[in-house]
Design an enzyme around this catalytic site. Structure first.
Site, PDB file in Angstrom:
ATOM      1  CG  ASP A  31      -1.963  -7.040 -11.264  1.00 27.91           C
ATOM      2  OD1 ASP A  31      -1.241  -8.043 -11.321  1.00 27.91           O
ATOM      3  OD2 ASP A  31      -1.648  -6.016 -10.641  1.00 27.91           O
ATOM      4  CG  ASP A  70       7.001  -0.106  -9.253  1.00 29.57           C
ATOM      5  OD1 ASP A  70       7.406   0.981  -8.785  1.00 29.57           O
ATOM      6  OD2 ASP A  70       7.750  -1.091  -9.430  1.00 29.57           O
ATOM      7  CD  GLU A  71      -0.383  -3.442  -9.990  1.00 27.94           C
ATOM      8  OE1 GLU A  71      -1.316  -3.232  -9.191  1.00 27.94           O
ATOM      9  OE2 GLU A  71      -0.168  -4.555 -10.489  1.00 27.94           O
ATOM     10  CB  VAL A  72      -0.104   3.222  -6.439  1.00 27.19           C
ATOM     11  CG1 VAL A  72      -0.566   4.598  -5.984  1.00 27.19           C
ATOM     12  CG2 VAL A  72      -0.954   2.150  -5.794  1.00 27.19           C
TER      13      VAL A  72
END
Length: 145
Positions: A31, A70-72
């Site tokens: 990513d 948001d990924e976390v």
């Protein structure tokens, strides 16, 4: 596997990259923070769900990125479903700073609270997810290279 680093510059003129990930014969998902778009976001969220291990690199400026936050949240959701092993890497920052959201993390969250005051639940989800992931035993670059 989703991983990203928010560090924007190398600490030495000889260091071109922040992270070298060697995966051998393992399928990985990379990513890059410079590929933000709604299509990429859904692809990343799906890649997190489909990964057995998520390595997340936390740097000084990490919390300023809503994308990274948001990924976390997604990683923690998958962990709760029993799908992921999370390996946090604390790059140039103490895990307690991330967990307690101090210093640059406090500054970032103050900005997020102003920006998202109409959807403050989102900020609370980011905060809670950071606290949880920072409580997972990981690698602290300040304690060794």
């Amino acid at each position: 596997m989703a991983s990203s680093s928010s560090s924007s510059s190398s600490s030495s003129s000889q260091e071109k990259y922040d992270v070298f990930l060697s995966s051998g014969h393992v399928n990985t998902y990379k990513d890059d923070e410079n590929l933000e778009s709604s299509h990429r976001f859904s692809e990343i969220m799906e890649a997190i769900r489909e990964s057995k291990i998520c390595i997340k690199v936390f740097s000084k400026d990490f919390a300023s990125s809503t994308w990274c936050l948001d990924e976390v949240v997604r990683i923690i959701e998958c962990k709760r479903d029993g799908n992921d092993v999370i390996i946090p890497i604390f790059y140039g920052i103490e895990p307690s700073t991330v967990r307690k959201q101090e210093q640059s993390y406090a500054e970032a969250f103050a900005r997020h609270e102003q920006r998202f005051k109409d959807s403050i639940y989102k900020v609370h989800r980011w905060s809670n997810s950071l606290k949880e992931v920072a409580g997972i035993r990981g690698y602290n670059s300040k304690k060794g290279r």
